[in-house]
Design a protein around this motif. Structure first.
Motif, PDB file in Angstrom:
ATOM      1  N   GLN A  29      48.700  23.983 -17.953  1.00 34.59           N
ATOM      2  CA  GLN A  29      49.340  24.095 -16.633  1.00 34.59           C
ATOM      3  C   GLN A  29      48.444  23.508 -15.548  1.00 34.59           C
ATOM      4  O   GLN A  29      48.911  22.764 -14.685  1.00 34.59           O
ATOM      5  CB  GLN A  29      49.639  25.548 -16.301  1.00 34.59           C
ATOM      6  CG  GLN A  29      50.843  26.120 -16.978  1.00 34.59           C
ATOM      7  CD  GLN A  29      51.095  27.555 -16.561  1.00 34.59           C
ATOM      8  OE1 GLN A  29      50.164  28.343 -16.412  1.00 34.59           O
ATOM      9  NE2 GLN A  29      52.357  27.898 -16.373  1.00 34.59           N
ATOM     10  N   ASN A  30      47.171  23.844 -15.599  1.00 38.69           N
ATOM     11  CA  ASN A  30      46.228  23.339 -14.599  1.00 38.69           C
ATOM     12  C   ASN A  30      46.091  21.829 -14.674  1.00 38.69           C
ATOM     13  O   ASN A  30      46.047  21.151 -13.637  1.00 38.69           O
ATOM     14  CB  ASN A  30      44.863  24.010 -14.760  1.00 38.69           C
ATOM     15  CG  ASN A  30      44.898  25.475 -14.371  1.00 38.69           C
ATOM     16  OD1 ASN A  30      45.717  25.890 -13.560  1.00 38.69           O
ATOM     17  ND2 ASN A  30      44.013  26.258 -14.960  1.00 38.69           N
ATOM     18  N   ARG A  31      46.033  21.309 -15.898  1.00 40.20           N
ATOM     19  CA  ARG A  31      45.923  19.857 -16.078  1.00 40.20           C
ATOM     20  C   ARG A  31      47.157  19.166 -15.505  1.00 40.20           C
ATOM     21  O   ARG A  31      47.046  18.180 -14.774  1.00 40.20           O
ATOM     22  CB  ARG A  31      45.766  19.514 -17.561  1.00 40.20           C
ATOM     23  CG  ARG A  31      45.682  18.020 -17.835  1.00 40.20           C
ATOM     24  CD  ARG A  31      45.590  17.714 -19.325  1.00 40.20           C
ATOM     25  NE  ARG A  31      46.601  18.359 -20.125  1.00 40.20           N
ATOM     26  CZ  ARG A  31      47.866  17.917 -20.273  1.00 40.20           C
ATOM     27  NH1 ARG A  31      48.263  16.838 -19.648  1.00 40.20           N
ATOM     28  NH2 ARG A  31      48.710  18.566 -21.044  1.00 40.20           N
ATOM     29  N   ALA A  33      49.180  20.267 -13.197  1.00 42.69           N
ATOM     30  CA  ALA A  33      49.187  20.400 -11.738  1.00 42.69           C
ATOM     31  C   ALA A  33      48.296  19.340 -11.101  1.00 42.69           C
ATOM     32  O   ALA A  33      48.679  18.722 -10.095  1.00 42.69           O
ATOM     33  CB  ALA A  33      48.727  21.800 -11.331  1.00 42.69           C
ATOM     34  N   ARG A  34      47.126  19.113 -11.690  1.00 41.85           N
ATOM     35  CA  ARG A  34      46.228  18.067 -11.168  1.00 41.85           C
ATOM     36  C   ARG A  34      46.869  16.692 -11.298  1.00 41.85           C
ATOM     37  O   ARG A  34      46.784  15.872 -10.378  1.00 41.85           O
ATOM     38  CB  ARG A  34      44.882  18.100 -11.889  1.00 41.85           C
ATOM     39  CG  ARG A  34      43.996  19.251 -11.481  1.00 41.85           C
ATOM     40  CD  ARG A  34      42.577  19.108 -12.038  1.00 41.85           C
ATOM     41  NE  ARG A  34      42.546  18.922 -13.481  1.00 41.85           N
ATOM     42  CZ  ARG A  34      42.557  19.892 -14.390  1.00 41.85           C
ATOM     43  NH1 ARG A  34      42.606  21.147 -14.003  1.00 41.85           N
ATOM     44  NH2 ARG A  34      42.506  19.624 -15.678  1.00 41.85           N
ATOM     45  N   GLU A  35      47.505  16.432 -12.427  1.00 42.53           N
ATOM     46  CA  GLU A  35      48.170  15.145 -12.620  1.00 42.53           C
ATOM     47  C   GLU A  35      49.306  14.974 -11.617  1.00 42.53           C
ATOM     48  O   GLU A  35      49.484  13.892 -11.053  1.00 42.53           O
ATOM     49  CB  GLU A  35      48.705  15.030 -14.047  1.00 42.53           C
ATOM     50  CG  GLU A  35      47.618  14.860 -15.081  1.00 42.53           C
ATOM     51  CD  GLU A  35      48.149  14.833 -16.497  1.00 42.53           C
ATOM     52  OE1 GLU A  35      49.380  14.733 -16.692  1.00 42.53           O
ATOM     53  OE2 GLU A  35      47.339  14.909 -17.433  1.00 42.53           O
ATOM     54  N   ARG A  36      50.081  16.034 -11.401  1.00 46.73           N
ATOM     55  CA  ARG A  36      51.197  15.968 -10.459  1.00 46.73           C
ATOM     56  C   ARG A  36      50.705  15.635  -9.058  1.00 46.73           C
ATOM     57  O   ARG A  36      51.328  14.854  -8.334  1.00 46.73           O
ATOM     58  CB  ARG A  36      51.954  17.293 -10.467  1.00 46.73           C
ATOM     59  CG  ARG A  36      53.171  17.281  -9.553  1.00 46.73           C
ATOM     60  CD  ARG A  36      53.869  18.611  -9.526  1.00 46.73           C
ATOM     61  NE  ARG A  36      52.950  19.618  -9.026  1.00 46.73           N
ATOM     62  CZ  ARG A  36      52.962  20.884  -9.381  1.00 46.73           C
ATOM     63  NH1 ARG A  36      53.847  21.329 -10.225  1.00 46.73           N
ATOM     64  NH2 ARG A  36      52.090  21.729  -8.882  1.00 46.73           N
ATOM     65  N   GLU A  37      49.579  16.207  -8.669  1.00 41.72           N
ATOM     66  CA  GLU A  37      49.033  15.948  -7.335  1.00 41.72           C
ATOM     67  C   GLU A  37      48.671  14.476  -7.152  1.00 41.72           C
ATOM     68  O   GLU A  37      48.701  13.965  -6.045  1.00 41.72           O
ATOM     69  CB  GLU A  37      47.803  16.814  -7.085  1.00 41.72           C
ATOM     70  CG  GLU A  37      48.139  18.278  -6.910  1.00 41.72           C
ATOM     71  CD  GLU A  37      46.906  19.160  -6.879  1.00 41.72           C
ATOM     72  OE1 GLU A  37      45.779  18.639  -6.944  1.00 41.72           O
ATOM     73  OE2 GLU A  37      47.073  20.382  -6.795  1.00 41.72           O
ATOM     74  N   GLY A  38      48.351  13.807  -8.251  1.00 42.50           N
ATOM     75  CA  GLY A  38      47.961  12.407  -8.169  1.00 42.50           C
ATOM     76  C   GLY A  38      49.105  11.420  -8.279  1.00 42.50           C
ATOM     77  O   GLY A  38      48.908  10.216  -8.112  1.00 42.50           O
TER      78      GLY A  38
END
Length: 58
Positions: A29-31, A33-38
């Motif tokens: 989930q955290n990974r 979320a970070r990808e989505r932000e980029g």
């Protein structure tokens, strides 16, 4: 990310939850979320890659 939430909820509902399953799902989930932000809506290559990976979730 919703698929990982379901994995976490299912595991937590067990009498003896496997913490490694929960930790792995939270890490995913955290990974994501970070990808989505980029992500950038005008980057066609990113969009294609995200769509291709969407089916890779549990």
């Amino acid at each position: 990310m919703g698929a990982y939430s379901a994995v976490i909820a299912t595991e937590e509902a067990k009498a003896a939850p496997d913490e490694s399953v929960i930790e792995a799902a939270r890490a995913a989930q955290n990974r994501l979320a970070r990808e989505r932000e980029g992500l950038r809506s005008l980057d066609r290559e990113q969009i294609a890659a995200a769509r291709a990976l969407r089916g890779a979730c549990p």
